[in-house]
Scaffold this motif. Structure first.
Motif: not given
Length: 229
Positions: A110-139
């Protein structure tokens, strides 16, 4: 945060051997086996694992002997937010076994899909998804430690990198033999007790360099290095 690149490669046979300069990556293997090394610290990973490739050590990974391929996903980022996540301990500092690889793989796809859009909200969603991945690993790292009291005691004892470590003292603290401690620690964390202690010291050095204005010499002395170089 700037997304540099990332992709998923089924049946990957790539070989990586380089310094990762100026950017951070999270690597995911959902199937297969690889040999991984950070400078002289070597690991054999089989099955589902996440591991970091970060600025600093010379990093090598490739399919393990006897394994024809491995399923690979990764994402590479740079920027102040990545540095802050690193300082906060969100990035894993060593390889981490993944208990729900399909779930994590979906996050990456899903991260690949949203950052491939290249727009503002795709980037913001990408940040959210990557932080979610990192938080799940930390948890997951926290849950694993809380489920094994001896491991919690060892990690708490190693919380101050400047103190170094004494394996005999830690074994006594856990009421087990030193050989058993070393074996259990490697099974639980994927690395040796010594490698963990060294990695914790390096991570703390990175944090101090990123957040403060102390000199490298002062940081080296604080962390117990006898030679600043």
């Amino acid at each position: 945060l700037v997304f540099l690149h990332g992709s998923g490669t089924p049946r990957c046979t790539a070989e990586v051997a380089k310094h990762f300069v100026g950017y951070h990556t999270v690597q995911l293997m959902t199937e297969g086996a690889i040999d991984l090394a950070y400078d002289e610290r070597a690991y054999r990973l089989e099955g589902a694992w996440c591991w970091p490739a970060l600025p600093g050590p010379f990093i090598r990974f490739q399919r393990a002997p006897g394994c024809p391929w491995w399923n690979h996903r990764y994402v590479a980022v740079t920027g102040s937010l990545a540095a802050r996540w690193m300082a906060e301990g969100l990035f894993p500092s060593v390889p981490q076994r993944v208990l729900q690889p399909e779930r994590l793989a979906r996050h990456f796809d899903e991260l690949y899909e949203v950052i491939a859009r290249g727009d503002r909200w795709g980037r913001r969603r990408g940040i959210n998804l990557l932080e979610r991945v990192l938080l799940e690993l930390a948890d997951a790292r926290t849950e694993r430690a809380s489920g094994e009291p001896w491991l919690t005691r060892v990690l708490e004892a190693l919380a101050d990198p400047a103190e170094g470590y004494d394996a005999a003292r830690l074994a006594k603290l856990c009421d087990i033999s030193e050989v058993t401690l070393r074996r259990r620690f490697r099974a639980a964390t994927g690395q040796s007790l010594h490698a963990y202690a060294v990695g914790a010291r390096i991570a703390e050095a990175r944090r101090l360099l990123a957040e403060g204005d102390e000199s490298i010499k002062a940081i080296a002395e604080r962390l117990g290095y006898h030679d600043v170089f």
